[in-house]
Design an enzyme around this catalytic site. Structure first.
Site, PDB file in Angstrom:
ATOM      1  N   ASP A  64      35.331  35.301  39.277  1.00 18.08           N
ATOM      2  CA  ASP A  64      33.903  35.541  39.094  1.00 18.08           C
ATOM      3  C   ASP A  64      33.086  34.582  39.968  1.00 18.08           C
ATOM      4  OD1 ASP A  64      34.151  33.139  37.737  1.00 18.08           O
ATOM      5  OD2 ASP A  64      33.784  33.998  35.750  1.00 18.08           O
TER       6      ASP A  64
ATOM      7  N   LEU B 268      37.672  31.559  36.776  1.00 14.81           N
ATOM      8  CA  LEU B 268      36.681  32.015  35.791  1.00 14.81           C
ATOM      9  C   LEU B 268      35.737  30.867  35.461  1.00 14.81           C
ATOM     10  CD1 LEU B 268      38.967  33.757  33.118  1.00 14.81           C
ATOM     11  CD2 LEU B 268      37.268  34.891  34.574  1.00 14.81           C
ATOM     12  N   HIS B 269      34.458  31.040  35.692  1.00 19.61           N
ATOM     13  CA  HIS B 269      33.528  29.997  35.231  1.00 19.61           C
ATOM     14  C   HIS B 269      32.114  30.504  34.940  1.00 19.61           C
ATOM     15  CE1 HIS B 269      32.344  29.925  39.497  1.00 19.61           C
ATOM     16  NE2 HIS B 269      31.210  29.381  39.105  1.00 19.61           N
ATOM     17  N   ARG B 270      31.826  31.774  35.193  1.00 18.37           N
ATOM     18  CA  ARG B 270      30.474  32.273  34.909  1.00 18.37           C
ATOM     19  C   ARG B 270      30.230  32.234  33.410  1.00 18.37           C
ATOM     20  NH1 ARG B 270      29.652  32.734  40.065  1.00 18.37           N
ATOM     21  NH2 ARG B 270      28.271  31.034  39.560  1.00 18.37           N
TER      22      ARG B 270
ATOM     23  N   ARG C  87      33.966  24.022  32.728  1.00 24.66           N
ATOM     24  CA  ARG C  87      33.203  24.814  31.751  1.00 24.66           C
ATOM     25  C   ARG C  87      34.127  25.659  30.871  1.00 24.66           C
ATOM     26  NH1 ARG C  87      28.284  27.289  30.672  1.00 24.66           N
ATOM     27  NH2 ARG C  87      27.154  26.297  32.347  1.00 24.66           N
TER      28      ARG C  87
END
Ligand code: UD1
Ligand code: UDP
Length: 364
Positions: free
Chosen positions: A276, A203-205, A238
């Protein structure tokens, strides 16, 4: 012929390596410029070792910042460097801020510009990457597309056929070249995972991790899936603080960002991948591993139409339902056209054909 190759962030290294190798094998002088957009050992250094990428010839050291700060810093540092090196062409890959920044500088400075991964479109203008993709393509001389959908997008936007080249997928060149070594990784043993009996998550969007409400919903969904299948989640910087603040459900194990070989090994043996990431949608398709994408759209539709990818969005109930359906009945994969390990060679052949400097193809 002198060619500048630009890399700056995690998904760039595996894309630029096969292009550099093929250019050098054909006698080009390659200068590797690293912008420094990513800089942590786990987001940067490990990839140079795992991929056998030589240290950058030039390092711009721009680091993190807002979009304008980061893009501006890359442009300010890249402009004098480009004047000094005076290459025949510049190659940029993907859709990160470093890609757009170096593209804009090159377009005004004179060398030919080649964009690897041209034509991908999510049509989701809330993604910073969509802005980077469209703007980079617009100023590029060589639009190097990974898949027929990308060619169709560019043709629909009015680019001439002689500007657009279907070359295949450089990320898959690197995957295929390193798969045997990745299968030798001991990462599953280190994390106590059994092949085929765990799920892998990334997950990083910004749309998924920056809003605690959205991230909380995704964590709830992951908790429900983890009640049936243990999940391992290598944490992008992030998302790190935000995941810690929200607390992670039992059965979801947070680990540091994985190196390339370890991460390919984790994908290869996973029963399911939830992500993502752009690149991970492609790698799971090439590996034939089921992928649930935690987004409403994708710039890589070939992974859905031909590969193993299913779009689940970010609504928790839907994510759980899609994951269960995929676990129950995994999709049958087909590897897309020209994802054959030779995209870098096709790109080098194109760029060096007849001398780069004499064939400007920039859109009118
Ligand atoms: C960037 C790309 C994204 C890509 C992703 C790949 C843009 C607009 N975004 O997102 O398209 O999918 O890389 O991983 O270019 N940080 C660290 N260490 C690092 C790098 C970043 O701690 O080595 C942290 C910093 O707090 C930084 C944040 O991560 O502010 C975001 O980094 P940034 O490069 O701005 O964007 P990414 O989310 O990594
Ligand atoms: N990757 C990795 N370690 C991780 C997560 C991803 O090596 O912990 C690799 C992955 O195999 C792929 C690339 O990084 O090659 C994808 O990068 P990322 O997801 O950061 O960016 P995106 O593709 O979304 O732009």
């Amino acid at each position: 012929t002198t060619i500048v190759c630009v890399a700056g962030a995690r998904p760039n290294y595996m894309k630029i390596k096969p292009v550099m190798d093929a250019l050098e094998a054909r006698g080009a002088h390659v200068v590797l410029v690293h912008t420094g957009q990513h800089y942590d050992e786990a987001m940067n250094g490990v990839f140079f070792r795992d991929l056998g990428l030589r240290p950058p010839d030039r390092f711009l050291g721009v680091g993190s910042g807002s979009h304008a700060e980061q893009t501006g810093r890359v442009m300010t540092a890249f402009e004098p460097l480009l004047a000094e090196i005076a290459p025949d062409a510049v190659v940029v890959v993907g859709d990160v801020n470093s890609t757009l920044a170096c593209a804009l500088v090159t377009a005004k400075a004179g060398p030919l510009l080649a964009h690897v991964e041209a034509g991908l479109r999510s049509r989701d203008w809330s993604m910073p990457e969509e802005v980077n993709r469209v703007a980079t393509d617009r100023v590029s001389d060589y639009l190097l597309a990974p898949s027929p959908d990308a060619v169709a997008n560019l043709r629909a936007e009015g680019y001439r056929p002689d500007q657009v080249h279907l070359v295949g997928n450089v990320m898959i060149d690197t995957l295929l070249a390193n798969l045997d070594r990745a299968r030798g990784s001991d990462v599953l043993t280190r994390y106590g995972l059994t092949p085929g009996e765990y799920g892998l998550v990334t997950l990083h969007r910004p749309a998924n991790v920056d809003d605690p409400h959205v991230l909380g919903g995704l964590l709830k969904a992951l908790g429900e899936i983890a009640a049936r299948l243990p999940l391992v989640l290598p944490v992008h910087p992030r998302a790190a603080g935000k995941l810690a603040d929200l607390g992670v459900p039992g059965g979801v194990r947070l680990v540091p960002p994985a190196g390339y070989l370890d991460f390919i090994a984790l994908q290869d043996r996973a029963r399911i991948v939830l992500t993502d990431s752009g690149g991970v949608q492609e790698e799971t398709t090439a590996l034939g591993v089921p992928c649930v994408t935690l987004r409403d759209n994708t710039e890589r539709p070939v992974t859905v139409e031909e590969g193993t990818n299913v779009l689940a969005g970010r609504d928790p109930e839907r994510v759980v339902a899609v994951a269960e359906a995929v676990l129950h009945r995994p999709p049958a994969p087909r590897r897309p056209e020209l994802w054959d390990g030779r995209a870098g060679e096709r790109i080098a052949d194109l760029l060096l054909a007849g001398g780069t400097a004499r064939t400007r193809r920039r859109p009118t």
